[in-house]
Design an enzyme around this catalytic site. Structure first.
Site, mmCIF file in Angstrom:
data_model
loop_
_atom_site.group_PDB
_atom_site.id
_atom_site.type_symbol
_atom_site.label_atom_id
_atom_site.label_comp_id
_atom_site.label_asym_id
_atom_site.label_seq_id
_atom_site.Cartn_x
_atom_site.Cartn_y
_atom_site.Cartn_z
ATOM 1 N N LYS A 265 36.042 32.583 32.626
ATOM 2 C CA LYS A 265 36.612 31.778 33.705
ATOM 3 C C LYS A 265 36.933 30.371 33.204
ATOM 4 C CE LYS A 265 34.102 33.960 37.540
ATOM 5 N NZ LYS A 265 35.256 34.369 38.342
ATOM 6 N N ARG A 339 32.064 44.842 41.004
ATOM 7 C CA ARG A 339 32.301 46.256 41.366
ATOM 8 C C ARG A 339 31.633 47.190 40.374
ATOM 9 N NH1 ARG A 339 38.644 45.147 41.074
ATOM 10 N NH2 ARG A 339 37.847 43.068 41.588
HETATM 11 N N1 BES Z 1 32.339 36.411 41.512
HETATM 12 C C1 BES Z 1 33.758 36.539 41.396
HETATM 13 C C2 BES Z 1 34.461 36.389 42.738
HETATM 14 C C3 BES Z 1 34.614 34.991 43.249
HETATM 15 C C4 BES Z 1 35.537 34.143 42.674
HETATM 16 C C5 BES Z 1 33.920 34.562 44.335
HETATM 17 C C6 BES Z 1 35.714 32.864 43.179
HETATM 18 C C7 BES Z 1 34.084 33.302 44.846
HETATM 19 C C8 BES Z 1 34.989 32.454 44.269
HETATM 20 C C9 BES Z 1 34.116 37.916 40.851
HETATM 21 O O1 BES Z 1 33.202 38.453 39.955
HETATM 22 C C10 BES Z 1 35.406 37.750 40.121
HETATM 23 O O2 BES Z 1 35.409 37.064 39.155
HETATM 24 N N2 BES Z 1 36.446 38.367 40.630
HETATM 25 C C11 BES Z 1 37.736 38.254 40.052
HETATM 26 C C12 BES Z 1 38.366 39.615 40.045
HETATM 27 C C13 BES Z 1 39.618 39.672 39.243
HETATM 28 C C14 BES Z 1 39.299 39.558 37.777
HETATM 29 C C15 BES Z 1 40.317 40.983 39.541
HETATM 30 C C16 BES Z 1 38.534 37.259 40.883
HETATM 31 O O3 BES Z 1 38.404 37.264 42.086
HETATM 32 O O4 BES Z 1 39.236 36.459 40.290
HETATM 33 MN MN MN Z 2 33.569 37.846 37.956
#
Ligand code: BES
Ligand code: MN
Ligand code: ZN
Length: 506
Positions: A265, A339
């Site tokens: 990230k 997931r």
């Molecule tokens: N924990 C995150 C989701 C999240 C992101 C919650 C920002 C709150 C704020 C999750 O594990 C994630 O990173 N999801 C990705 C999925 C994508 C790679 C398909 C996302 O939402 O960017």
């Molecule tokens: Mn994630």
């Protein structure tokens, strides 16, 4: 904060010795000849007080009123939502002063609407809560005790007991969610579950990497393998009904820190990914409330807890793993890890022959885009379950919004290299994540709550909200009522609660 429920008439409330008296003033308040009614009438007449929810006027040492401070707060139509706003404003007005004990007058509101007492108690806790665990000089909260003043006890008592139990759960959820990732590792979370296991009717079992390998949870293992910190799988049971009674299973995503893994990230706001275990925290909180309230039903809590880290052992984009269900998964993006840990635990959940399975997860940024911080995203393969959860969310002021699960949304999860990919395109990201989970939940009534937008607040007020403990508890207590209507409020409850308290102190 301690709560107490008390019957007090308008006249009696004037002679109640306390540091502060918060009076909620509805539209068209009833008139009275006591000092408080006179004060409220005068304030309204002058225009210095309005009955719009949250409007505040304070007074100090008023003749004829024993309380040192009087805080008058408008509460509009006295709906639970307005009560929450009003109590928040009233308690907020006391924050700067030295009041230790407050009386909150709900007795001018006439017949209380359902949910009024819960809204008041939750709002008190909300305003009073401060996180202190990792501060070296934490000033203890000044306000220690709130007395809820109502017209008649019998109706309010049960609502009050439930609200106090709920608040214990919300506060536990917030505490663990707020702790930094180095103070809330999978092992420490498991420790919190073990503490819950000491309470009445709760058992906690903790599995580690070896057991998870034996269970062949290849997706969960893939996420955990990049971290030095070992994974934990928490299995909680609350046994409040006969063994023959099918349990509700709650599954909480417990990523104690989500860096994204190799699909790392960006740095901005990455600290907020300590909140990626808010689903897990909400399950712990719900069990805390169950311990308090001892309802006649069975609940299982499952928490896959691990970190999502990059490292030389970390799973790589394109790696294919085999889930516990036997389905193979191509991990195209290591940041779609929630997931992956959830799918294996959904498979595991089937062994409980559950009445329903609800997973709670900070799953997608896309859900934040879709619904913001107001409603959690709800996905379900079962109409009755979805309806019950929507109702529970609305009545507990912890609302959710149903999202679609059309099969067309699953198109993007197709891949040439495995049974399914863990990501699809950017479009409809909250739904495609749910479509992925649905593949592992075919054998039972299932709902998925995406709480990415609702579980915490960013910015200056950064912190966990304790959501969706209120929704989950409302749903579960509703299940207990349908299962055993005549025993929903059993006489044994208070004695069991004393036993619980004694056990908790031991
Ligand atoms: N924990 C995150 C989701 C999240 C992101 C919650 C920002 C709150 C704020 C999750 O594990 C994630 O990173 N999801 C990705 C999925 C994508 C790679 C398909 C996302 O939402 O960017
Ligand atoms: Mn994630
Ligand atoms: Zn995550």
């Amino acid at each position: 904060m301690d709560f107490e429920l008390k019957t007090l008439t308008r006249t009696l409330i004037c002679s109640e010795k306390t540091d502060a008296l918060i009076v909620l003033v509805p539209d068209n308040p009833a008139s009275g000849s006591d000092a408080l009614s006179a004060l409220v009438a005068l304030a309204l007449k002058s225009g210095d007080l309005e009955t719009k929810a949250g409007k505040v006027l304070s007074a100090y040492r008023v003749p004829g009123i024993a309380a040192t401070r009087v805080v008058m707060v408008g509460v509009g139509d006295a709906s639970p939502k307005n009560i929450r706003t009003a109590v928040g404003a009233g308690m907020g007005a006391l924050k700067a002063c030295n009041a230790q004990r407050a009386v909150l007058g709900l007795n001018a509101l006439g017949a209380l609407q359902p949910g009024a007492v819960r809204a008041a108690v939750v709002a008190c806790s909300e305003t009073a809560y401060t996180y202190t665990t990792t501060k070296s000089k934490a000033a203890p909260a000044k306000l220690q005790r709130v007395v809820l003043a109502v017209d008649g006890l019998p109706f309010a008592q049960e609502a009050f007991d439930r609200a106090v139990g709920l608040v214990k759960g919300i506060e536990l959820a917030k505490e663990w969610a707020n702790r930094p990732a180095n103070h809330a590792t999978p092992t420490l979370l498991a420790g919190a579950a073990k503490e819950l296991g000491k309470l009445s009717r709760i058992k906690a079992e903790i599995l580690g990497p070896k057991e998870i390998e034996k269970l062949a949870m290849g997706a969960f293992l893939a996420v955990a393998q990049g971290a030095a910190e070992p994974l934990r799988f928490i299995v909680l049971r609350y046994d409040g009904a006969a063994k023959s009674e099918a349990p509700v299973v709650l599954i909480g995503k417990g990523i104690t820190f989500d860096t994204g893994g190799i699909s790392i990230k960006p740095a901005a706001e990455m600290d907020e990914m300590k909140f990626d275990m808010c689903g897990a925290a909400s399950v712990l909180g719900t069990f805390r409330a169950l311990a308090e309230l001892q309802p006649p039903l069975n609940v299982v809590g499952l928490i896959p807890a691990c970190e999502n880290m990059p490292g030389d052992r970390a799973v790589k984009p394109g790696d294919v793993v085999t889930s516990m269900s036997g389905q193979t998964i191509e991990i195209l993006n290591t940041d779609a890890e929630g997931r992956l840990v959830l799918c294996d635990v959904l498979t595991y959940a089937a062994r409980f022959k559950p009445k329903a399975v609800i997973d709670i997860a900070t799953l997608t940024g896309a859900c934040v885009v879709a619904l913001g911080g107001v409603r959690s995203g709800l996905f379900s393969n079962n109409e009755a379950l979805a309806e019950s959860l929507i109702k529970a969310g609305d009545s507990s002021l912890d609302p959710c919004w149903r999202m679609p699960l059309d099969d067309e949304y699953a198109e993007g999860l197709k891949t040439n290299f495995a049974d399914v990919a863990n990501v699809a395109g950017r479009a409809g990201g909250a739904v495609t994540a749910a479509k992925f989970l649905q593949r592992f939940a075919a054998d039972f009534a299932w709902a998925h709550l995406d709480i990415a937008g609702t579980a915490w607040k960013g910015g200056a007020a950064k912190g966990a909200t304790g959501r969706p403990v209120a929704l989950l508890l409302d749903y579960l207590l509703g299940q207990a009522a349908t299962a055993e209507p005549e025993k929903a409020v059993s006489k044994a409850k208070s004695s069991r609660r004393r036993a619980t308290a004694a056990k908790a102190q031991a």
